[in-house]
Enzyme design. Structure first.
Site, PDB file in Angstrom:
ATOM      1  CB  SER A 242      -0.800  -0.059   1.259  1.00 45.77           C
ATOM      2  OG  SER A 242      -0.064   0.107   2.447  1.00 45.77           O
ATOM      3  CE  LYS A 243      -2.002   6.551  -3.043  1.00 44.78           C
ATOM      4  NZ  LYS A 243      -2.646   7.605  -3.166  1.00 44.78           N
ATOM      5  NE  ARG A 244      -0.334   0.033   6.342  1.00 43.40           N
ATOM      6  CZ  ARG A 244       0.171  -1.032   6.618  1.00 43.40           C
ATOM      7  NH1 ARG A 244       1.183  -0.789   7.246  1.00 43.40           N
ATOM      8  NH2 ARG A 244      -0.333  -2.209   6.449  1.00 43.40           N
ATOM      9  CG  HIS A 245       3.537  -1.462   2.954  1.00 43.42           C
ATOM     10  ND1 HIS A 245       2.399  -1.976   2.835  1.00 43.42           N
ATOM     11  CD2 HIS A 245       3.668  -1.936   4.113  1.00 43.42           C
ATOM     12  CE1 HIS A 245       1.890  -2.649   3.813  1.00 43.42           C
ATOM     13  NE2 HIS A 245       2.765  -2.650   4.716  1.00 43.42           N
TER      14      HIS A 245
END
Length: 474
Positions: A242-245
């Site tokens: 995801s974007k946080r990754h």
């Protein structure tokens, strides 16, 4: 003589070129290069509401930055709709597809029945063998593939091995919608065939599509390309990326200060390996890349690993290459960091002179630009808290005492500055650091920097002395 290897990268222009797409493009590019073939680029822009020119340009720009080129002209799928329709209609004439007049209400009833029975929705084939003369008025038909009902459909995948689907579990998929527009499944097969694609290398989220598309190839009487479905990239915690990754656009990594050579090396190692080797030149990758060395398990994205790889490439890059990379991103990142958007000849020369010390410590271009603050900072420098602590107590007193000694130096160099500061420390009975650290804080505004005396040489005598005067209020 065997036909040349032809791969393709086929993104949908509904957003940026994300990191998974970049890896897919890289794998296709390397495989084609390895065997002297071609990698073609197709923009799958059939979703007219979500496809944008800005997204197309972002994809092309991202590929160029990664150093991935493509052969021949870019193919735009939407422009080929007439060809897709012609194939669907030809399949009807040959008895391998048919017009389906099922109404939306009938399809809803099939869907509800499947839900009630706890099974996936499948079209029940009610128009498979009916005469179109029975068609109700007011219903615009779709064209459906007359898929095999018995037996199995198999794909011998270069990564996944032999994958089999029972044909009874695959219904007659729609090839042409009632408005005359082709479906994704049909368009992909027709385009890959017409582009003479020999190898389809893509994410394993397309594996089920491989069964459907194989059936379309077979109905058309066309050769089915070889396939390799790559496991997706997960985050460090094993969940979907995801974007946080780090599921960001390739352009974001450029703005974060990563080098394209490092990104290529990092991406190729997400799922592919060659023994224990970690670092590869592009020429090495082209000579050894193969599909058999792609693992079946999902790769895990790791920013720490990416930074380490990038640091390696920064240290091994020439100073002039790093300078060019910095100047490429300065217009975007400079203002936000209190830095310039362009470099004067004088500042560029200072950067190049300082580069050996700067690149040894930095893992990204952003870190390098930040650590070079002392080169471009306007007076008076903003002193960070840790640096201010070095000036407290006796720090400013030492600067005041060293100022005339440094001012008296006739030859200004790293060696002469170091000799003078060492002599001062010895005369005061203090350690070198007690004299050097306040100097570092005053001249760079930071508590850490490349070698202090190298910094003093690059900054120059007048600027160094003026920064000392700013700090001691003299």
């Amino acid at each position: 003589m065997s036909s040349p290897i032809i791969t393709r990268f086929a993104p949908s222009p509904t957003g940026f070129l994300h990191i998974g797409g970049g890896r897919t493009a890289l794998f296709n590019w390397l495989y084609a290069k390895r065997f002297g073939g071609k990698m073609l680029l197709r923009i799958e822009d059939t979703d007219r509401e979500r496809s944008t020119d800005a997204a197309i340009e972002a994809i092309l720009d991202g590929l160029r930055w990664l150093g991935i080129d493509w052969d021949d002209d870019v193919v735009y799928q939407y422009s080929r709709a007439e060809r897709h329709r012609a194939v669907a209609e030809q399949l009807v004439r040959e008895g391998n597809a048919y017009y389906c007049y099922a109404s939306p209400q009938e399809l809803d009833e099939m869907r509800e029945k499947a839900r009630a029975e706890g099974r996936p929705m499948r079209y029940d084939g009610r128009w498979r063998d009916r005469d179109p003369s029975d068609a109700p008025s007011g219903i615009r038909p779709v064209i459906r593939l007359k898929a095999p009902i018995e037996g199995e459909t198999a794909v011998q995948d270069h990564v996944q091995g032999r994958v089999v689907w029972q044909n009874k579990d695959l219904d007659d998929l729609v090839l042409l919608r009632s408005d005359g527009n082709p479906t994704y499944m049909l368009a992909v097969v027709v385009d890959d065939h017409d582009m003479a694609v020999t190898h389809i290398i893509r994410g394993d989220d397309h594996l089920t599509n491989a069964a459907r598309q194989t059936q379309i190839y077979q109905a058309c009487g066309w050769h089915v390309p070889e396939m390799a479905h790559i496991p997706l990239i997960h985050g460090p915690d094993g969940s979907k990326l995801s974007k946080r990754h780090g599921a960001l656009g390739v352009d974001a990594y450029r703005a974060m200060g990563y080098l394209p050579s490092a990104m290529r090396n990092y991406l190729v190692r997400l799922g592919w390996s060659h023994g224990d080797q970690e670092f590869f030149s592009t020429e090495e990758l082209i000579s050894i890349f193969d599909l058999g060395s792609i693992g079946r398990s999902a790769a895990r994205f790791d920013f720490v690993k990416l930074e380490n790889v990038n640091g390696h490439y920064m240290r091994s890059s020439s100073d002039t290459d790093l300078m060019a990379a910095i100047e490429l991103i300065l217009p975007e990142v400079g203002p936000g960091r209190g830095g310039p958007t362009t470099l004067s000849d004088d500042l560029r020369a200072k950067f190049l002179k300082a580069m050996p010390g700067l690149k040894e410590r930095a893992k990204t271009l952003i870190e390098l630009i930040d650590s070079a603050y002392y080169l471009y900072a306007a007076r008076p420098l903003v002193i960070e808290p840790k640096a201010e602590a070095l000036l407290a107590e006796t720090g400013r007193a030492h600067l005041l005492a060293m100022l005339p000694l440094l001012d008296a130096l006739l030859a200004w160099s790293a060696d002469s500055a170091e000799a003078e500061v060492r002599a001062y420390a010895d005369s005061q009975g203090i350690k070198l650091g007690q004299a050097a650290q306040p100097l570092r804080a005053a001249i760079t505004g930071r508590s850490t920097s490349p070698g202090l005396f190298d910094v003093m040489e690059v900054v120059g005598k007048n600027e160094c002395l003026n920064r000392l005067r700013d700090v001691i209020g003299n």
